[in-house]
Motif scaffolding. Structure first.
Motif, PDB file in Angstrom:
ATOM      1  N   VAL B  61       0.866  -1.183   0.000  1.00 22.33           N
ATOM      2  CA  VAL B  61       0.000   0.000   0.000  1.00 22.33           C
ATOM      3  C   VAL B  61       0.901   1.231   0.000  1.00 22.33           C
ATOM      4  CG1 VAL B  61      -1.924   1.179   1.101  1.00 22.33           C
ATOM      5  CG2 VAL B  61      -1.700  -1.295   1.342  1.00 22.33           C
ATOM      6  N   LEU B  62       0.767   2.027  -1.035  1.00 22.62           N
ATOM      7  CA  LEU B  62       1.633   3.204  -1.158  1.00 22.62           C
ATOM      8  C   LEU B  62       1.281   4.239  -0.091  1.00 22.62           C
ATOM      9  CD1 LEU B  62       1.707   3.753  -5.038  1.00 22.62           C
ATOM     10  CD2 LEU B  62       3.086   2.217  -3.634  1.00 22.62           C
ATOM     11  N   PRO B  63       2.228   5.087   0.291  1.00 25.61           N
ATOM     12  CA  PRO B  63       1.923   6.163   1.252  1.00 25.61           C
ATOM     13  C   PRO B  63       0.834   7.083   0.707  1.00 25.61           C
ATOM     14  CG  PRO B  63       4.292   6.013   0.811  1.00 25.61           C
ATOM     15  CD  PRO B  63       3.623   5.107  -0.161  1.00 25.61           C
ATOM     16  N   ILE B  64       0.107   7.745   1.604  1.00 27.67           N
ATOM     17  CA  ILE B  64      -1.021   8.567   1.132  1.00 27.67           C
ATOM     18  C   ILE B  64      -0.554   9.795   0.344  1.00 27.67           C
ATOM     19  CG2 ILE B  64      -2.558   7.810   2.985  1.00 27.67           C
ATOM     20  CD1 ILE B  64      -2.213  10.644   4.197  1.00 27.67           C
ATOM     21  N   ASP B  65       0.728  10.134   0.448  1.00 28.76           N
ATOM     22  CA  ASP B  65       1.219  11.276  -0.323  1.00 28.76           C
ATOM     23  C   ASP B  65       2.036  10.822  -1.548  1.00 28.76           C
ATOM     24  OD1 ASP B  65       3.398  10.271   0.990  1.00 28.76           O
ATOM     25  OD2 ASP B  65       4.052  12.186   1.847  1.00 28.76           O
TER      26      ASP B  65
END
Lengths: 444, 97
Positions: B61-65
Motif C-alpha cells: 500500500v503506497l503512502p497517502i502522499d
C-alpha cells in the motif's frame, strides 16, 4: 449518495463506502472505519454496477383518473414519488404541451446541448421544453431557457457548482428587447413573483427542475447545498436598460462585448442575496447621500467569508444592483460605471490580519487556481482580481432607498446570445391574446 | 376514465466508459490512495493503509502522499499519469462529504 462523476460517462452508481458526517469533522471518532473495513475490501474486489442503460428518447409515463382533476393529482404524485417535483403543483409535460413549447425553438427537438452534471442526463432542446412545460412556461420563454442552459453547461466547474455545500444558484441576467417582449421583470420586485411579468418564475423554475431531474442535484444526495437559497425559481430577471444613464453600457456589452440591443443571457452563480440600505435619513447633500451609500455597499462586501474565492480571477464576487433613479442621480454627480466599480473594489479590500483572524488564508492556499493562490501576497486582500470583475447592474424599482448585493460563488460569468425563431412575433401576439396586454408590450 | 400521458423529465443517460474491473483478491496487490486532503483524510487513509497491510499477505500500500494531493490536483491528467506510472492494481479515492 450518488457517483459525482457519472456525468463524464460512467454509470451513476459507484463503489463507495459512506459514513455519517460527524466522522469527517476534526477530532472525530474513527472506530467505525475499522468496523466497516470489509466494505472497502469488497468495493475493490466484489462490487458490480447495477445501472441499466437508458439510451434512446425520453420515455412516456401515464396515469388514469376518474376525472381530469383526479388524473392531474395522480400525475403530480407520480412526479413527486419519482423525486422529479419541487413541492409546488406541476403541469404534466404532455406531448401537446411540449410540442406547443417547442414552437419557441430555432433548433430541432433532438439537438443535444450537452450532459447535465453531475448525473449526466443528456440535455436536448426537448429536455428543456419538458421542464418548461412542467414549470408552467410558454413557447416565447424557451429561447431564454435554452440560452441559459447552454451557458450553465459551459460554465467552468458547473459540476461542482451543482453539488457544492455552498449551494450557489444561477442568477440569469437578460439584456435586449426580448426581456420586455416576454414579460420579464426589471423593476419593482424583480426577484420575486409578478403576475404582469411572470416569465422569470417559469424560466427559473424550469432551470431548477433540470438541475434536479436531469443533473441529479437532489438535496442531500446530488447537491450538498446546506441551505439552498432561491431554489424554487433561481433568479431570472432583466437589466433596466431604459434606466441606464446616458453613456452607461448594458451589462452584456460591458461584460461580454455583445452589441447594445443584443438579446442575451449572462449567468452568475450567486450564493446569497442581501439588501443594503443605501439612502441617507436626514439632511445629507446629494454628494454625501451618494458617498454614504457607496461606503455602505463596500463595507458590506468587505467580509472574509470566502464566497468570492471561486471567481477571484475570472468570475465575480457578486452582483451589485442599484435602482435606476439612484444610477441617474449618481451619474449627474459624475459617477460612472467604472468609478463605482473602482470604489467598491478599492474599499472592499480586507486587511490580511482580519483574513488571518478568520482562518481565510488556508482556503486561499488550497485554491485550485494558481493566480488565486498567489493573491495571498496581497495586503489588504481584494475580494477579486480587478474592479471589472464586479457585476454592476441597473435594476429594481423606481425608489432610492436600497441597493442589493447578490454574493457570488462564480468561477466565470458566462454569456450567450439568445436566438429566437422566425415566428417569434406570432408567439408574442399569442401571449397578448392569452395573458392580456402587458403595459407597453401589447402586439395585438 | 381520463388517461394522462406525459414525458419522463429526467433525460436519457448514456454510459460510455465502464468502471474499472474488480480485483479477484487483494493478496499480493499494489494499492494507492488519491486524496484531496479534506475531511480528515490525513487520519483516515493511514488507518485504512494499516488495516489493508494487516489483513492481506504480500499487499503493498503506497503512502497517502505518493501522488499529488488536494482538490486542485487529484483530477488532473498529470496525477492520472502518475497513478498509471506507479503500476498500482487499484486506488482508493477519498475523502468527499
Amino acid at each position: 449518495m450518488k457517483n459525482a462523476v457519472s456525468g463524464v460517462g460512467l454509470a451513476p452508481d459507484a463503489s463507495m463506502v459512506t459514513f455519517p458526517i460527524p466522522m469527517f469533522l476534526p477530532g472525530s471518532d474513527l472506530s467505525s472505519l475499522k468496523e466497516r473495513k470489509r466494505e472497502f475490501y469488497d468495493g475493490l474486489t466484489r462490487w458490480k454496477s447495477e445501472f441499466t442503460q437508458t439510451a434512446g428518447s425520453a420515455k412516456m409515463l401515464a396515469v388514469e383518473g376518474a376525472t381530469f382533476e383526479d388524473a392531474l393529482v395522480k400525475a403530480n404524485n407520480l412526479l413527486l414519488t419519482n423525486l422529479w417535483g419541487d413541492g409546488l403543483p406541476l403541469w404534466p409535460a404532455t406531448k401537446e404541451r411540449v410540442d406547443w413549447i417547442l414552437r419557441g425553438s430555432t433548433l430541432p427537438r433532438t439537438h443535444v446541448l450537452g450532459k447535465f452534471p453531475p448525473r449526466g442526463g443528456i440535455t436536448t432542446i426537448e429536455t428543456c421544453a419538458i421542464a418548461l412545460a412542467m414549470a408552467g412556461g410558454r413557447p416565447e420563454y424557451l429561447p431564454v431557457l435554452v440560452a441559459a442552459v447552454d451557458a450553465c453547461l459551459a460554465a467552468e466547474g458547473f459540476d461542482q457548482l451543482q453539488a457544492t455545500s455552498g449551494g450557489p444558484f444561477p442568477a440569469v441576467i437578460v439584456n435586449g428587447s426580448i426581456a420586455k417582449q416576454i414579460r420579464l421583470n426589471s423593476g419593482f420586485g424583480l426577484l420575486g413573483p409578478d403576475p404582469q411579468r411572470p416569465a422569470g418564475a417559469s424560466i427559473g423554475r424550469a432551470l431548477r427542475l433540470m438541475q434536479q431531474n436531469v443533473g441529479g442535484a437532489l438535496p442531500g444526495v446530488g447537491t450538498m447545498a446546506i441551505f439552498g437559497a432561491m431554489r424554487y425559481t433561481n433568479a431570472v430577471f432583466a437589466e433596466d436598460e431604459e434606466g441606464l444613464p446616458p453613456g452607461w453600457l448594458p451589462h452584456a456589452t460591458a461584460r461580454h462585448g455583445f452589441a447594445p440591443g443584443t438579446n442575451s443571457v449572462s449567468i452568475v452563480f450567486a450564493s446569497g442575496v442581501t439588501n443594503v440600505r443605501r439612502r441617507g435619513a436626514k439632511k445629507e447633500t446629494p454628494e454625501e447621500d451618494a458617498l454614504n451609500g457607496m461606503w455602505r455597499m463596500a463595507d458590506f462586501m468587505r467580509t472574509p467569508n470566502l464566497a468570492a474565492l471561486a471567481g477571484w480571477e475570472k468570475g465575480t464576487p457578486g452582483i451589485m444592483m442599484i435602482p435606476p433613479i439612484v444610477a441617474r442621480r449618481m451619474a449627474e454627480l459624475g459617477w460612472t460605471q467604472n468609478s463605482i466599480r473602482e470604489f467598491l473594489w478599492k474599499n472592499s479590500k480586507i486587511p490580511m490580519d482580519q483574513m488571518r483572524r478568520a482562518g481565510a488564508p488556508a482556503w486561499i492556499e488550497i485554491d485550485a487556481n494558481p493566480v488565486t493562490r498567489d493573491s495571498i501576497k496581497l495586503d489588504p486582500w481584494p475580494i477579486c482580481q480587478k474592479p471589472d470583475n464586479i457585476v454592476l447592474l441597473v435594476a429594481g424599482g423606481g425608489h432610492p432607498t436600497h441597493s442589493y448585493w447578490l454574493q457570488a460563488h462564480s468561477p466565470t460569468v458566462e454569456g450567450r446570445v439568445i436566438r429566437v425563431p422566425e415566428t417569434f412575433e406570432r408567439l408574442l401576439a399569442d401571449a397578448d391574446r392569452d395573458l392580456g396586454c402587458g403595459e407597453d408590450v401589447c402586439r395585438v | 376514465m381520463v388517461k394522462l400521458e406525459f414525458h419522463d423529465p429526467s433525460g436519457v443517460l448514456e454510459v460510455t466508459q465502464p468502471h474499472a474491473p474488480r480485483l479477484t483478491s487483494l493478496d499480493g496487490k499494489r494499492i494507492g490512495f488519491v486524496s484531496n486532503e479534506q475531511w480528515q483524510a490525513y487520519r483516515m487513509l493511514p488507518m485504512l493503509k494499516e488495516m489493508l497491510e494487516q489483513d492481506f499477505p504480500g499487499i503493498t500500500v503506497l503512502p497517502i502522499d505518493a501522488y499529488p494531493q488536494g482538490n486542485a490536483l487529484i483530477g488532473t491528467e498529470e496525477t492520472a499519469a502518475l497513478v498509471k506510472k506507479s503500476r498500482v492494481d487499484a486506488v482508493i479515492v477519498g475523502n468527499a462529504a
